[in-house]
Scaffold this active site. Structure first.
Site, PDB file in Angstrom:
ATOM      1  N   GLU A 127     -19.156  94.880 -21.046  1.00  0.00           N
ATOM      2  CA  GLU A 127     -19.347  93.956 -19.910  1.00  0.00           C
ATOM      3  C   GLU A 127     -19.435  92.515 -20.420  1.00  0.00           C
ATOM      4  OE1 GLU A 127     -22.329  95.388 -17.120  1.00  0.00           O
ATOM      5  OE2 GLU A 127     -21.100  97.133 -16.675  1.00  0.00           O
ATOM      6  N   GLU A 185     -17.940 103.617 -17.506  1.00  0.00           N
ATOM      7  CA  GLU A 185     -19.222 103.730 -16.780  1.00  0.00           C
ATOM      8  C   GLU A 185     -18.893 103.994 -15.321  1.00  0.00           C
ATOM      9  OE1 GLU A 185     -22.288 100.778 -17.458  1.00  0.00           O
ATOM     10  OE2 GLU A 185     -21.663 100.545 -19.552  1.00  0.00           O
TER      11      GLU A 185
HETATM   12  O1  AHR Z   1     -25.676 101.930 -17.186  1.00  0.00           O
HETATM   13  C1  AHR Z   1     -26.571 100.882 -17.018  1.00  0.00           C
HETATM   14  C2  AHR Z   1     -25.932  99.523 -17.254  1.00  0.00           C
HETATM   15  O2  AHR Z   1     -24.961  99.274 -16.293  1.00  0.00           O
HETATM   16  C3  AHR Z   1     -25.181  99.366 -18.555  1.00  0.00           C
HETATM   17  O3  AHR Z   1     -26.009  99.071 -19.617  1.00  0.00           O
HETATM   18  C4  AHR Z   1     -24.273  98.216 -18.264  1.00  0.00           C
HETATM   19  O4  AHR Z   1     -23.102  98.256 -19.037  1.00  0.00           O
HETATM   20  C5  AHR Z   1     -24.016  98.342 -16.781  1.00  0.00           C
HETATM   21  O5  AHR Z   1     -24.187  97.142 -16.117  1.00  0.00           O
END
Ligand code: AHR
Length: 553
Positions: free
Chosen positions: A218, A351
């Site tokens: 991110e 994610e």
């Molecule tokens: O999964 C929780 C958080 O969500 C992670 O650390 C981040 O990459 C995302 O914003």
């Protein structure tokens, strides 16, 4: 009950032809949904890496979840919770991502190797998160003791069968630190100082041969707050050189936040300008499903809904948000193709999952912990089906996160352990791993609900299909909270010999497992009818996920 015993088989061979024909006619009339699987239209191999997972040093994921320590009374393998290792290995994780997430860009891999007693304590990235409930005790979830490091993670991967995917710190370490981590993991025994260091202190003599490396996380947010142009420069610095040691290194770039097409376009444009994509193997897309609902703002913190006591509208809105995955994949893919015409670089959804507001976590040290109901199972089934339908584009995906956090597969606290409905979906869907995805057409009434006083709808049934030799696997989710879908399923291109069905849920969307009732939700035998005309009929209950196994004649 043994797994085999609850996988039921409903085979039409017990019926007389007349009875079968009569039933067929009745069921044709009754069917309100149709699924057609086109055997002659393969899409691509479903990468086992789509069945990937995510482990971050966040709340109760590592400490309390996976790592209990070598001297713990809780049954463990080299400090790793045995119950979790065993249950996880059973669902064949394709790949496991670690150590973050946002944590990755604050992590120094050197802190987690060497003699355990000498490892430093550091403030965890999440120490000041606004989601922490009041009165949480200090512990490794706030001050990381580094007892779980690279060697422990790789051992966890080896024990469970997942390939390691390491996320490098791009925000606060240098490219040199990155290539030294590659050296530590992949240098042949006895060749470098870092290979010797790996062999000492309980590490391994032989190299780990880690293939997947994330270059930041991110980077548009917690990973440095870069613009896409700035990130492209940082990415190139990291990706330009690292020792290969015979491993076909595969880099994953820090891709967009949801639908930010400009981030993808700028990054790919910048790389193309400088001559190409090198070892860039995947482009990381993140998509969480939130509960933005009636009267709520879309704010990151305020916009989330309840994990357990949610009104119907929040179920539908959450599934609608999750279902944006389809357009996120196709839109980013199109943008990537503007520069990478051969589509050498694939999408990595590293994610994904549901994210609720705090309050339903099983223990107060489990930051971002939340309950996991049949709603989560429907979300998981629908999302995995979407990945299958885009098997030519999505090379890896990692549900967030493995245990005690967000859309977890496991809950664990001290000596207590349970699997969630999402775990059962991964178990059911196993047969798709490595199979050829097949084009599947679904026609079903949309699920309808009321949103802010107005009628709204979401996709009715969602499905995908794949083939491995004589076995065709079809998975179907019904997100509707009240309607059972009587469905006619046809295979175009082959005859069916036998049908087996297993199903999860049906009726109560809030059904869930807990430490007190760990088996409230589990897989059950289902029913389908193989008709004389070769079609199959099956009813899909409200809020359910089902798998059909069709053996070809
Ligand atoms: O999964 C929780 C958080 O969500 C992670 O650390 C981040 O990459 C995302 O914003």
């Amino acid at each position: 009950m043994k797994r085999r015993e609850f996988i039921g088989a409903t085979v039409a061979s017990g019926l007389t032809l007349a009875a079968r024909n009569g039933l067929a006619a009745r069921q044709s009339k009754l069917a309100d949904a149709h699924i057609e699987v086109l055997l002659e239209e393969p899409i691509g191999r479903i990468a086992p890496e789509i069945y990937g997972h995510f482990v971050e040093h966040l709340g109760g994921v590592v400490y309390d979840g996976i790592w209990v320590g070598e001297n713990s009374k809780i049954p463990n393998v080299n400090g790793l919770r045995k119950a979790l290792v065993d249950a996880f290995a059973r669902i064949k994780p394709g790949v496991i991502r670690w150590p973050g997430g946002c944590f990755a860009d604050s992590y120094n891999w050197r802190d987690g190797v060497g003699a355990r007693k000498d490892r430093p304590r550091r403030p965890n990235f999440w120490i000041d998160a606004p989601e922490w409930p009041k009165g949480v005790p200090d512990g490794p979830w706030r001050y990381d003791t580094n007892q779980f490091g690279t060697d422990d993670f790789v051992r966890f991967c080896q024990l469970t069968g997942g390939q390691p995917y390491l996320a490098a710190n791009l925000r606060s370490l240098t490219a040199k630190d990155f290539y030294e981590w590659v050296d530590y993991c992949n240098s042949p025994a006895g060749t470098t100082t870092l290979a010797d260091m790996r062999a000492a202190h309980g590490g391994a003599r032989e190299p780990y041969n880690v293939r997947y490396w994330g270059i930041g996380n991110e980077s548009w947010g917690c990973g440095g707050n870069f613009s896409a142009d700035e990130y492209a420069i940082e990415y190139r610095r990291f990706a330009e050189w690292a020792p290969r040691y015979g491993v076909n290194l595969a880099y994953i770039g820090s891709g967009p936040n949801g639908g930010d097409l400009a981030w993808s376009r700028k990054f790919f444009g910048k790389l193309a300008e400088k001559g190409g994509f090198g070892k860039l193997w995947g482009w990381g897309l993140h998509h969480y499903s939130w509960n933005v609902s009636q009267g709520r703002t879309t704010d990151w913190f305020e916009g989330k809904g309840e994990g357990l006591n949610f009104p119907d509208v929040e179920h539908y809105e959450l599934i609608a948000h999750a279902d944006q995955m389809e357009s996120l994949i196709t839109n980013h893919w199109a943008v990537m193709g503007e520069f990478d015409r051969q589509h050498r670089v694939k999408l990595v959804v590293d994610e994904w999952g549901a994210w609720y507001k705090p309050g339903s976590e099983l223990h107060n040290t489990h930051l971002l912990g939340q309950q996991n109901t049949m709603r989560d199972a429907v979300l998981a089934g629908l999302t995995l089906d979407t990945f299958h339908r885009h098997a030519d584009k999505v090379a890896m995906a990692n549900i967030a996160q493995l245990v005690n956090c967000l859309q977890a597969l496991f809950f664990a606290h001290e000596d207590k352990f349970a699997v969630t409905p999402t775990y059962h979906v991964f178990d059911m869907y196993l047969l798709h791993q490595g199979a050829e995805s097949l084009r599947t057409q679904v026609s079903a009434p949309r699920a309808s609900y009321t949103r802010a006083g107005k009628p709204a709808t979401i996709r009715g049934l969602s499905a995908s299909a794949s083939r491995k030799d004589k076995l065709v696997t079809i998975t179907v989710t019904n997100p509707d909270l009240t309607q059972t879908r009587e469905t006619e399923i046809a295979l175009r291109g082959a005859a069916i010999k036998e049908v087996k069905v297993i199903t999860l849920g049906g009726g109560n969307v809030k059904a869930h497992n807990s430490f007190e009732q760990p088996n409230a939700v589990g897989l059950k035998e289902g029913k389908a009818v193989l008709r004389a005309d070769g079609a199959v009929t099956c009813s899909f209950a409200p809020a359910s996920v089902t798998r059909l196994q069709l053996t070809l004649a």
